[in-house]
Design a protein around this motif. Structure first.
Motif, PDB file in Angstrom:
ATOM      1  N   PHE A 179       2.858  -7.288  -7.083  1.00 54.18           N
ATOM      2  CA  PHE A 179       2.162  -8.127  -8.066  1.00 54.18           C
ATOM      3  C   PHE A 179       3.056  -9.216  -8.649  1.00 54.18           C
ATOM      4  CE2 PHE A 179      -0.698  -4.457  -8.232  1.00 54.18           C
ATOM      5  CZ  PHE A 179      -1.940  -5.070  -8.327  1.00 54.18           C
ATOM      6  N   ARG A 180       4.330  -9.208  -8.270  1.00 57.32           N
ATOM      7  CA  ARG A 180       5.251 -10.164  -8.890  1.00 57.32           C
ATOM      8  C   ARG A 180       4.808 -11.594  -8.567  1.00 57.32           C
ATOM      9  NH1 ARG A 180      10.710  -7.875  -6.547  1.00 57.32           N
ATOM     10  NH2 ARG A 180       9.280  -7.877  -4.769  1.00 57.32           N
ATOM     11  N   GLY A 181       4.773 -12.414  -9.584  1.00 53.32           N
ATOM     12  CA  GLY A 181       4.332 -13.792  -9.409  1.00 53.32           C
ATOM     13  C   GLY A 181       2.855 -13.986  -9.738  1.00 53.32           C
ATOM     14  N   VAL A 189       3.041 -14.456 -16.333  1.00 53.90           N
ATOM     15  CA  VAL A 189       3.434 -14.193 -14.948  1.00 53.90           C
ATOM     16  C   VAL A 189       4.097 -12.810 -14.870  1.00 53.90           C
ATOM     17  CG1 VAL A 189       4.880 -14.969 -13.023  1.00 53.90           C
ATOM     18  CG2 VAL A 189       3.723 -16.654 -14.480  1.00 53.90           C
ATOM     19  N   LEU A 190       3.601 -11.972 -13.969  1.00 47.86           N
ATOM     20  CA  LEU A 190       4.178 -10.625 -13.816  1.00 47.86           C
ATOM     21  C   LEU A 190       5.528 -10.727 -13.115  1.00 47.86           C
ATOM     22  CD1 LEU A 190       1.034  -8.558 -12.713  1.00 47.86           C
ATOM     23  CD2 LEU A 190       1.904  -8.973 -15.002  1.00 47.86           C
ATOM     24  N   LYS A 191       6.527 -10.051 -13.701  1.00 51.19           N
ATOM     25  CA  LYS A 191       7.885 -10.181 -13.153  1.00 51.19           C
ATOM     26  C   LYS A 191       8.356  -8.914 -12.455  1.00 51.19           C
ATOM     27  CE  LYS A 191       9.609 -13.576 -16.509  1.00 51.19           C
ATOM     28  NZ  LYS A 191       8.896 -13.356 -17.780  1.00 51.19           N
ATOM     29  N   ILE A 192       7.745  -7.787 -12.783  1.00 52.10           N
ATOM     30  CA  ILE A 192       8.315  -6.508 -12.351  1.00 52.10           C
ATOM     31  C   ILE A 192       7.375  -5.682 -11.478  1.00 52.10           C
ATOM     32  CG2 ILE A 192       9.114  -4.251 -13.228  1.00 52.10           C
ATOM     33  CD1 ILE A 192      10.205  -5.762 -15.670  1.00 52.10           C
ATOM     34  N   GLU A 194       5.466  -3.688  -9.063  1.00 53.81           N
ATOM     35  CA  GLU A 194       5.267  -3.391  -7.647  1.00 53.81           C
ATOM     36  C   GLU A 194       4.582  -2.027  -7.621  1.00 53.81           C
ATOM     37  OE1 GLU A 194       9.020  -4.518  -5.203  1.00 53.81           O
ATOM     38  OE2 GLU A 194       9.694  -3.979  -7.197  1.00 53.81           O
ATOM     39  N   GLU A 195       3.401  -1.975  -7.039  1.00 61.32           N
ATOM     40  CA  GLU A 195       2.611  -0.748  -7.067  1.00 61.32           C
ATOM     41  C   GLU A 195       2.793   0.006  -5.746  1.00 61.32           C
ATOM     42  OE1 GLU A 195      -1.524  -1.658  -7.213  1.00 61.32           O
ATOM     43  OE2 GLU A 195      -2.125   0.365  -7.771  1.00 61.32           O
ATOM     44  N   ALA A 196       3.164   1.274  -5.851  1.00 64.81           N
ATOM     45  CA  ALA A 196       3.395   2.076  -4.636  1.00 64.81           C
ATOM     46  C   ALA A 196       2.058   2.622  -4.137  1.00 64.81           C
ATOM     47  CB  ALA A 196       4.380   3.197  -4.929  1.00 64.81           C
ATOM     48  N   VAL A 197       1.277   1.780  -3.489  1.00 64.00           N
ATOM     49  CA  VAL A 197      -0.101   2.132  -3.122  1.00 64.00           C
ATOM     50  C   VAL A 197      -0.133   3.322  -2.172  1.00 64.00           C
ATOM     51  CG1 VAL A 197      -2.284   1.275  -2.205  1.00 64.00           C
ATOM     52  CG2 VAL A 197      -0.761  -0.272  -3.381  1.00 64.00           C
ATOM     53  N   VAL A 198       0.800   3.382  -1.222  1.00 62.60           N
ATOM     54  CA  VAL A 198       0.736   4.512  -0.266  1.00 62.60           C
ATOM     55  C   VAL A 198       0.894   5.852  -0.986  1.00 62.60           C
ATOM     56  CG1 VAL A 198       1.350   3.306   1.872  1.00 62.60           C
ATOM     57  CG2 VAL A 198       3.177   4.170   0.373  1.00 62.60           C
ATOM     58  N   ASP A 199       1.671   5.882  -2.060  1.00 57.97           N
ATOM     59  CA  ASP A 199       1.802   7.133  -2.823  1.00 57.97           C
ATOM     60  C   ASP A 199       0.536   7.436  -3.617  1.00 57.97           C
ATOM     61  OD1 ASP A 199       4.339   7.907  -2.024  1.00 57.97           O
ATOM     62  OD2 ASP A 199       5.339   6.749  -3.588  1.00 57.97           O
ATOM     63  N   GLU A 200      -0.122   6.388  -4.120  1.00 60.29           N
ATOM     64  CA  GLU A 200      -1.371   6.612  -4.860  1.00 60.29           C
ATOM     65  C   GLU A 200      -2.442   7.193  -3.944  1.00 60.29           C
ATOM     66  OE1 GLU A 200      -1.329   3.357  -8.351  1.00 60.29           O
ATOM     67  OE2 GLU A 200      -1.617   2.545  -6.359  1.00 60.29           O
ATOM     68  N   ILE A 201      -2.542   6.640  -2.746  1.00 59.09           N
ATOM     69  CA  ILE A 201      -3.541   7.151  -1.793  1.00 59.09           C
ATOM     70  C   ILE A 201      -3.151   8.571  -1.365  1.00 59.09           C
ATOM     71  CG2 ILE A 201      -4.583   6.792   0.489  1.00 59.09           C
ATOM     72  CD1 ILE A 201      -4.284   3.761  -0.016  1.00 59.09           C
ATOM     73  N   ALA A 202      -1.858   8.772  -1.109  1.00 59.95           N
ATOM     74  CA  ALA A 202      -1.394  10.113  -0.714  1.00 59.95           C
ATOM     75  C   ALA A 202      -1.664  11.119  -1.830  1.00 59.95           C
ATOM     76  CB  ALA A 202       0.097  10.078  -0.384  1.00 59.95           C
ATOM     77  N   GLY A 203      -1.548  10.678  -3.076  1.00 62.76           N
ATOM     78  CA  GLY A 203      -1.799  11.570  -4.204  1.00 62.76           C
ATOM     79  C   GLY A 203      -3.242  12.054  -4.222  1.00 62.76           C
ATOM     80  N   LYS A 228      -1.243  -6.824  -0.210  1.00 69.37           N
ATOM     81  CA  LYS A 228      -0.065  -7.435   0.420  1.00 69.37           C
ATOM     82  C   LYS A 228       1.180  -7.010  -0.317  1.00 69.37           C
ATOM     83  CE  LYS A 228      -1.766 -11.647   2.551  1.00 69.37           C
ATOM     84  NZ  LYS A 228      -2.621 -12.680   1.980  1.00 69.37           N
ATOM     85  N   GLY A 229       2.267  -6.885   0.397  1.00 69.96           N
ATOM     86  CA  GLY A 229       3.510  -6.505  -0.263  1.00 69.96           C
ATOM     87  C   GLY A 229       4.608  -6.270   0.734  1.00 69.96           C
ATOM     88  N   HIS A 230       5.325  -5.172   0.550  1.00 69.42           N
ATOM     89  CA  HIS A 230       6.486  -4.925   1.418  1.00 69.42           C
ATOM     90  C   HIS A 230       6.692  -3.422   1.569  1.00 69.42           C
ATOM     91  CE1 HIS A 230       8.992  -3.710  -1.972  1.00 69.42           C
ATOM     92  NE2 HIS A 230       8.451  -4.713  -2.655  1.00 69.42           N
TER      93      HIS A 230
END
Ligand code: GDP
Ligand code: MN
Ligand code: MN
Length: 248
Positions: A179-181, A189-192, A194-203, A228-230
């Motif tokens: 979400f940065r930017g 503007v969001l600076k920090i 980053e959402e760990a989506v794969v962990d949320e879905i795994a949860g 989108k992300g990394h």
């Protein structure tokens, strides 16, 4: 206005998984998969299908395993399997916490004694990212579908009681939604974030699977909005302040 609902489907009707089983074919027989589905698979069944298991009888515990087991009250052969699966032990007591070669840090290196015959243990897949890619290709072959795959394990967390599902391997998506930017509702503007989506879905998948005799080792997510992300899910040793505290 509402967005299209995300559908979450536990896959029932799968047998007890044996070495050599084709998980993708078995799952595809139970559920009509569609392009874009995200399929979460419990690492325990992937490991059973690939033979990443051991029997306690063939393990001879070394000095360190015996010493740790003497403190934790566990079977020294089990602790030896944990040591063998680990790249670096970060904590020995009150439980072994270690980093695996894949970068995952977990209690008892994710070695399980449940959902397998007595005196057998299940190891985490040594290359969980490769496992996810392998499964994704398997679904392409078995059902002709282009899916995402997340390999999950149930893990403890720092600071909070209770285990949750974590992603240990993924393919067909990025681990992190960045979400940065982006700007929030007030134009900040969001600076920090980053959402760990794969962990949320795994949860959520872990919630549907359950831990005991539910018999649901796979969960299908349909209509997840793309992101989108990394893939830098794991902190580098330099960024990881908890790890520094544990090992200093
Ligand atoms: P982990 O979280 O990857 O360590 O896996 P668990 O042992 O917690 O199992 C997750 C889910 O898969 C639970 O619903 C188990 O009952 C189920 N499960 C585990 N092994 C098998 C199997 O061989 N066959 C079937 N059908 N379900 C299994
Ligand atoms: Mn597990
Ligand atoms: Mn579990």
């Amino acid at each position: 206005m509402t967005e299209e609902s995300i559908q979450v489907m536990g896959v029932r009707g799968l047998p007890l998984i044996q070495e050599g089983d084709d998980l993708c074919a078995l799952i595809s027989e139970q559920v009509a998969l569609k392009d874009g589905d995200i399929i979460c698979i419990a690492s325990s069944v992937y490991s059973k299908a690939k033979g990443y298991t051991r029997t306690l009888g063939e393990i001879i515990p070394g000095e360190r395993a015996c010493r740790i087991a003497g403190r934790t009250g566990e079977d020294p052969r089990f602790i030896q399997a944990v040591i063998d699966a680990s790249q670096e032990i970060l904590l020995e007591y009150p439980f072994v916490l270690s980093e695996l070669p894949c970068g995952h840090v977990g209690v008892r290196a994710g070695v399980d004694q449940s959902n397998i015959e007595k005196d057998h243990i299940i190891l985490l897949p040594p290359n969980p990212m490769g496992a996810a890619t392998d499964l994704r290709e398997g679904f392409r072959d078995a059902a002709g579908v282009e899916t995402g795959v997340i390999v999950t394990d149930t893990c403890g967390r720092s600071f909070r009681r209770g285990q949750t599902g974590h992603a240990i391997g993924w393919s067909g998506m990025t681990a992190i939604r960045d979400f940065r930017g982006d700007t929030d509702l007030f134009g900040h503007v969001l600076k920090i974030t980053e959402e760990a989506v794969v962990d949320e879905i795994a949860g959520f998948a872990n919630f549907v699977m359950g831990e005991s005799d539910n018999g649901v080792p796979a969960v299908v997510f349909r209509n997840c909005p793309p992101w989108k992300g990394h893939d830098n899910l794991y902190f580098s040793p330099d960024e990881d302040i908890m790890r520094k505290l544990l090992t200093s």
